[in-house]
Write a protein that holds these residues in place. Structure first.
Motif, PDB file in Angstrom:
ATOM      1  N   MET A  78      -3.280 -43.650  35.342  1.00  0.00           N
ATOM      2  CA  MET A  78      -2.526 -44.872  34.705  1.00  0.00           C
ATOM      3  C   MET A  78      -3.472 -46.045  34.886  1.00  0.00           C
ATOM      4  N   ARG A  79      -3.944 -46.663  33.535  1.00  0.00           N
ATOM      5  CA  ARG A  79      -4.581 -47.608  33.185  1.00  0.00           C
ATOM      6  C   ARG A  79      -3.787 -48.670  32.451  1.00  0.00           C
ATOM      7  N   THR A  80      -4.046 -50.403  32.866  1.00  0.00           N
ATOM      8  CA  THR A  80      -3.301 -51.264  32.577  1.00  0.00           C
ATOM      9  C   THR A  80      -4.674 -52.284  31.400  1.00  0.00           C
ATOM     10  N   TYR A  81      -3.551 -52.138  29.995  1.00  0.00           N
ATOM     11  CA  TYR A  81      -4.824 -52.699  28.637  1.00  0.00           C
ATOM     12  C   TYR A  81      -2.841 -54.032  28.552  1.00  0.00           C
ATOM     13  N   THR A  82      -4.008 -54.267  27.521  1.00  0.00           N
ATOM     14  CA  THR A  82      -2.812 -55.067  26.677  1.00  0.00           C
ATOM     15  C   THR A  82      -2.531 -54.712  25.255  1.00  0.00           C
ATOM     16  N   LEU A  83      -1.447 -55.343  24.747  1.00  0.00           N
ATOM     17  CA  LEU A  83      -1.554 -54.416  22.968  1.00  0.00           C
ATOM     18  C   LEU A  83      -1.685 -55.748  22.535  1.00  0.00           C
ATOM     19  N   ILE A  98      -4.208 -49.946  20.963  1.00  0.00           N
ATOM     20  CA  ILE A  98      -4.806 -51.019  21.582  1.00  0.00           C
ATOM     21  C   ILE A  98      -6.687 -51.249  21.782  1.00  0.00           C
ATOM     22  N   ASP A  99      -6.895 -52.338  21.962  1.00  0.00           N
ATOM     23  CA  ASP A  99      -8.470 -52.768  21.882  1.00  0.00           C
ATOM     24  C   ASP A  99      -9.336 -52.027  23.069  1.00  0.00           C
ATOM     25  N   VAL A 100      -9.777 -50.649  23.679  1.00  0.00           N
ATOM     26  CA  VAL A 100     -10.497 -50.140  24.492  1.00  0.00           C
ATOM     27  C   VAL A 100     -11.757 -50.898  24.751  1.00  0.00           C
ATOM     28  N   ALA A 101     -11.780 -51.273  25.940  1.00  0.00           N
ATOM     29  CA  ALA A 101     -13.465 -51.629  26.278  1.00  0.00           C
ATOM     30  C   ALA A 101     -14.332 -50.595  26.131  1.00  0.00           C
ATOM     31  N   ILE A 102     -15.429 -50.031  26.138  1.00  0.00           N
ATOM     32  CA  ILE A 102     -16.059 -48.418  26.313  1.00  0.00           C
ATOM     33  C   ILE A 102     -17.273 -49.645  27.288  1.00  0.00           C
ATOM     34  N   HIS A 103     -17.629 -48.964  27.925  1.00  0.00           N
ATOM     35  CA  HIS A 103     -18.459 -49.304  29.318  1.00  0.00           C
ATOM     36  C   HIS A 103     -18.870 -47.984  29.701  1.00  0.00           C
ATOM     37  N   PRO A 104     -19.884 -48.207  30.547  1.00  0.00           N
ATOM     38  CA  PRO A 104     -20.637 -47.821  31.334  1.00  0.00           C
ATOM     39  C   PRO A 104     -19.945 -47.000  32.730  1.00  0.00           C
ATOM     40  N   PRO A 110     -11.273 -42.037  32.621  1.00  0.00           N
ATOM     41  CA  PRO A 110      -9.974 -41.940  31.853  1.00  0.00           C
ATOM     42  C   PRO A 110      -9.181 -42.216  30.592  1.00  0.00           C
ATOM     43  N   GLY A 111      -9.141 -43.254  31.064  1.00  0.00           N
ATOM     44  CA  GLY A 111      -8.645 -44.782  29.338  1.00  0.00           C
ATOM     45  C   GLY A 111      -9.567 -44.471  28.780  1.00  0.00           C
ATOM     46  N   MET A 112     -10.813 -44.928  29.016  1.00  0.00           N
ATOM     47  CA  MET A 112     -11.811 -44.982  27.907  1.00  0.00           C
ATOM     48  C   MET A 112     -11.958 -44.002  27.030  1.00  0.00           C
ATOM     49  N   ASP A 113     -12.422 -42.961  28.003  1.00  0.00           N
ATOM     50  CA  ASP A 113     -12.651 -41.223  27.860  1.00  0.00           C
ATOM     51  C   ASP A 113     -11.590 -41.009  26.539  1.00  0.00           C
ATOM     52  N   TRP A 273     -10.805 -55.855  36.590  1.00  0.00           N
ATOM     53  CA  TRP A 273     -11.206 -54.945  36.563  1.00  0.00           C
ATOM     54  C   TRP A 273     -12.389 -54.750  37.634  1.00  0.00           C
ATOM     55  N   LYS A 274     -12.452 -54.487  38.584  1.00  0.00           N
ATOM     56  CA  LYS A 274     -13.388 -53.846  40.170  1.00  0.00           C
ATOM     57  C   LYS A 274     -14.617 -53.266  39.167  1.00  0.00           C
ATOM     58  N   ARG A 275     -16.038 -53.461  39.694  1.00  0.00           N
ATOM     59  CA  ARG A 275     -17.456 -52.787  39.402  1.00  0.00           C
ATOM     60  C   ARG A 275     -16.848 -52.016  41.203  1.00  0.00           C
ATOM     61  N   GLY A 276     -17.230 -50.608  40.044  1.00  0.00           N
ATOM     62  CA  GLY A 276     -17.522 -49.535  41.200  1.00  0.00           C
ATOM     63  C   GLY A 276     -16.207 -48.844  41.377  1.00  0.00           C
ATOM     64  N   ALA A 277     -14.927 -49.284  41.007  1.00  0.00           N
ATOM     65  CA  ALA A 277     -13.537 -49.589  41.707  1.00  0.00           C
ATOM     66  C   ALA A 277     -12.714 -48.398  40.488  1.00  0.00           C
ATOM     67  N   VAL A 278     -12.356 -47.385  40.871  1.00  0.00           N
ATOM     68  CA  VAL A 278     -11.234 -47.409  38.961  1.00  0.00           C
ATOM     69  C   VAL A 278      -9.855 -48.050  39.002  1.00  0.00           C
ATOM     70  N   GLY A 279      -9.452 -48.299  37.814  1.00  0.00           N
ATOM     71  CA  GLY A 279      -8.415 -49.292  37.756  1.00  0.00           C
ATOM     72  C   GLY A 279      -7.023 -48.421  37.745  1.00  0.00           C
ATOM     73  N   ALA A 280      -6.662 -49.083  37.967  1.00  0.00           N
ATOM     74  CA  ALA A 280      -4.575 -49.019  37.835  1.00  0.00           C
ATOM     75  C   ALA A 280      -4.196 -49.113  36.121  1.00  0.00           C
TER      76      ALA A 280
HETATM   77  C1  LIG Z   1      -3.761 -57.062  33.112  1.00  0.00           C
HETATM   78  C2  LIG Z   1      -4.585 -56.147  32.438  1.00  0.00           C
HETATM   79  C3  LIG Z   1      -4.930 -55.904  31.343  1.00  0.00           C
HETATM   80  C4  LIG Z   1      -6.420 -55.631  30.757  1.00  0.00           C
HETATM   81  N1  LIG Z   1      -6.532 -55.417  29.285  1.00  0.00           N
HETATM   82  C5  LIG Z   1      -7.387 -54.214  29.091  1.00  0.00           C
HETATM   83  C6  LIG Z   1      -7.780 -54.235  27.697  1.00  0.00           C
HETATM   84  O1  LIG Z   1      -6.668 -54.794  26.575  1.00  0.00           O
HETATM   85  N2  LIG Z   1      -8.248 -53.827  27.183  1.00  0.00           N
HETATM   86  C7  LIG Z   1      -9.709 -52.939  28.080  1.00  0.00           C
HETATM   87  O2  LIG Z   1     -10.627 -52.167  27.415  1.00  0.00           O
HETATM   88  N3  LIG Z   1      -9.364 -52.834  29.319  1.00  0.00           N
HETATM   89  C8  LIG Z   1      -8.152 -54.151  29.696  1.00  0.00           C
HETATM   90  N4  LIG Z   1      -8.164 -53.979  31.026  1.00  0.00           N
HETATM   91  C9  LIG Z   1      -9.191 -53.898  32.021  1.00  0.00           C
HETATM   92  C10 LIG Z   1      -9.004 -52.088  32.468  1.00  0.00           C
HETATM   93  O3  LIG Z   1      -7.712 -51.804  33.030  1.00  0.00           O
HETATM   94  C11 LIG Z   1      -9.924 -51.342  33.272  1.00  0.00           C
HETATM   95  O4  LIG Z   1     -11.158 -51.338  32.353  1.00  0.00           O
HETATM   96  C12 LIG Z   1     -10.086 -50.671  33.429  1.00  0.00           C
HETATM   97  O5  LIG Z   1     -10.575 -50.050  34.734  1.00  0.00           O
HETATM   98  C13 LIG Z   1     -10.223 -48.988  32.298  1.00  0.00           C
HETATM   99  O6  LIG Z   1     -10.034 -47.960  32.975  1.00  0.00           O
HETATM  100  P1  LIG Z   1     -11.316 -46.662  32.539  1.00  0.00           P
HETATM  101  O7  LIG Z   1     -10.573 -45.484  33.076  1.00  0.00           O
HETATM  102  O8  LIG Z   1     -11.744 -46.735  31.214  1.00  0.00           O
HETATM  103  O9  LIG Z   1     -12.563 -46.891  33.626  1.00  0.00           O
HETATM  104  P2  LIG Z   1     -12.649 -46.713  35.210  1.00  0.00           P
HETATM  105  O10 LIG Z   1     -11.762 -45.082  35.769  1.00  0.00           O
HETATM  106  O11 LIG Z   1     -10.438 -47.577  35.906  1.00  0.00           O
HETATM  107  O12 LIG Z   1     -13.358 -46.515  35.687  1.00  0.00           O
HETATM  108  C14 LIG Z   1     -14.256 -45.565  35.602  1.00  0.00           C
HETATM  109  C15 LIG Z   1     -15.552 -46.369  36.375  1.00  0.00           C
HETATM  110  O13 LIG Z   1     -15.665 -48.121  35.578  1.00  0.00           O
HETATM  111  C16 LIG Z   1     -16.125 -48.968  35.761  1.00  0.00           C
HETATM  112  N5  LIG Z   1     -15.365 -49.751  34.954  1.00  0.00           N
HETATM  113  C17 LIG Z   1     -14.004 -49.938  34.077  1.00  0.00           C
HETATM  114  N6  LIG Z   1     -13.791 -50.805  33.122  1.00  0.00           N
HETATM  115  C18 LIG Z   1     -15.120 -51.431  33.316  1.00  0.00           C
HETATM  116  C19 LIG Z   1     -15.760 -52.011  32.500  1.00  0.00           C
HETATM  117  N7  LIG Z   1     -14.857 -53.037  31.002  1.00  0.00           N
HETATM  118  N8  LIG Z   1     -16.851 -52.616  31.831  1.00  0.00           N
HETATM  119  C20 LIG Z   1     -17.663 -51.709  33.067  1.00  0.00           C
HETATM  120  N9  LIG Z   1     -17.485 -51.050  33.855  1.00  0.00           N
HETATM  121  C21 LIG Z   1     -16.131 -50.767  33.908  1.00  0.00           C
HETATM  122  C22 LIG Z   1     -15.161 -49.018  37.632  1.00  0.00           C
HETATM  123  O14 LIG Z   1     -15.716 -49.875  37.824  1.00  0.00           O
HETATM  124  C23 LIG Z   1     -14.947 -47.180  37.910  1.00  0.00           C
HETATM  125  O15 LIG Z   1     -16.926 -47.355  37.803  1.00  0.00           O
HETATM  126  C24 LIG Z   1      -7.054 -55.244  31.918  1.00  0.00           C
HETATM  127  C25 LIG Z   1      -6.648 -54.921  33.039  1.00  0.00           C
HETATM  128  C26 LIG Z   1      -5.830 -55.909  33.144  1.00  0.00           C
HETATM  129  C27 LIG Z   1      -5.182 -56.072  34.748  1.00  0.00           C
END
Ligand SMILES: Cc1cc2nc3c(=O)[nH]c(=O)nc-3n(C[C@H](O)[C@H](O)[C@H](O)COP(=O)(O)OP(=O)(O)OC[C@H]3O[C@@H](n4cnc5c(N)ncnc54)[C@H](O)[C@@H]3O)c2cc1C
Length: 280
Positions: A78-83, A98-104, A110-113, A273-280
């Motif tokens: 489960m990951r949090t996003y903005t429509l 949804i615009d999903v950030a591609i991140h390292p 799971p969200g980015m993948d 989000w928090k560097r080094g922590a997985v989101g929810a």
């Molecule tokens: C209210 C709210 C709205 C949000 N809206 C959006 C949105 O519209 N689009 C969007 O892309 N994100 C958004 N986010 C952030 C998103 O939920 C997190 O970036 C989330 O952790 C991504 O999940 P993941 O499965 O890709 O990576 P995770 O499994 O959560 O994390 C894997 C690894 O990647 C790192 N990581 C996660 N996100 C980033 C990042 N952006 N840059 C660098 N490293 C990262 C983590 O620290 C961890 O080490 C939002 C968050 C909140 C709370």
């Protein structure tokens, strides 16, 4: 009744918006009722095993305990996003973007993948507010400018979708500043803001940072105290600020805002989000 409910969806399109963003489109049969408040209203995207999604999808209302009860190996992430768009659809089949950030990342993300690689047609679920339910316009929304006539919005790439949504709702007389920090020059885009609101881009690849926008800080200890960093403020007349992004980055800006003497009640700070922590 909780304003949020679960919508069963399938990935129907993806396109690269810029080097750091993929826009995904999800299609579903009952999105006609999905909240189109947009702003910074948060939604949850659930992705993962089709069996787990079917289990949680059986509980449109009580999705959270249902999700918790699913065995670890099948429980969707489960990951949090903005429509960024809701198209309710006239034939019963609606869409959301949804615009999903591609991140390292060092491992799975799971969200980015899902956004970057899942085949079209892959099932997913969205937890979003439903139009007409009590409180649906306010739930999950931190943008509360009140009667403010001057605003500051600052964010990294994860907050760009929310800031772009919010900017489009600012009245013509509003003044202020939008500061966006993104990885690459190609990640900049047109932000629809009134003439009196200046949009500034900080390009990380060039060493540009949004940190420093208040002019530095006196507080020397901004170490992680483990808190979730979620301080929401409600604006009134005058000035209102909204800052969201990586928790450590937001913490730095909060220390600067305190040094600059900005009253706590006039500015929101949200760790997206928090560097080094997985989101929810
Ligand atoms: C209210 C709210 C709205 C949000 N809206 C959006 C949105 O519209 N689009 C969007 O892309 N994100 C958004 N986010 C952030 C998103 O939920 C997190 O970036 C989330 O952790 C991504 O999940 P993941 O499965 O890709 O990576 P995770 O499994 O959560 O994390 C894997 C690894 O990647 C790192 N990581 C996660 N996100 C980033 C990042 N952006 N840059 C660098 N490293 C990262 C983590 O620290 C961890 O080490 C939002 C968050 C909140 C709370």
């Amino acid at each position: 009744m909780n304003p949020y409910r679960l919508y069963a969806l399938r990935l129907s399109a993806r396109r690269e918006v810029s080097p750091s963003f993929v826009r995904i489109t999800l299609r579903g049969d009952d999105l006609a009722t999905c909240s189109d408040i947009l702003l910074d209203q948060r939604v949850k995207l659930l992705v993962g095993s089709p069996e787990g999604l079917a289990e949680v999808g059986a509980s449109v209302e009580d999705w959270y305990p249902a999700w918790q009860d699913i065995a670890d190996e099948r429980r969707p992430a489960m990951r949090t996003y903005t429509l960024v768009a809701v198209r309710p659809g006239s034939d019963g089949s609606g869409e959301v973007d949804i615009d999903v950030a591609i991140h390292p990342t060092d491992g799975a993300a799971p969200g980015m993948d899902f956004a970057a690689t899942a085949p079209l047609g892959t099932p997913a679920a969205l937890v979003a507010a439903e139009v007409g339910r009590d409180g649906y316009e306010d739930v999950g929304v931190a943008w509360h400018p009140g009667d403010a006539t001057e605003v500051l919005l600052a964010g990294d790439e994860t907050a760009l979708p929310a800031i772009a949504n919010i900017a489009g709702t600012l009245g013509p007389g509003v003044r202020g500043r939008i500061v966006l920090e993104v990885p690459h020059p190609e990640d900049t885009r047109t932000i629809a803001a009134p003439d009196g609101v200046v949009v500034e881009w900080r390009i990380r690849e060039r060493g540009e940072r949004a940190v420093g926008l208040f002019g530095g800080r006196e507080e020397t200890d901004v170490t992680d105290d483990g808190d979730l960093l979620w301080d929401e403020a409600r604006g009134a007349a005058g000035w209102y600020g909204w800052i969201a992004g990586e928790a450590g980055w937001v913490r730095e800006l909060r220390a600067e805002a305190r040094t600059a003497g900005i009253p706590r009640g006039q500015i929101s700070f949200m760790g997206y989000w928090k560097r080094g922590a997985v989101g929810a």
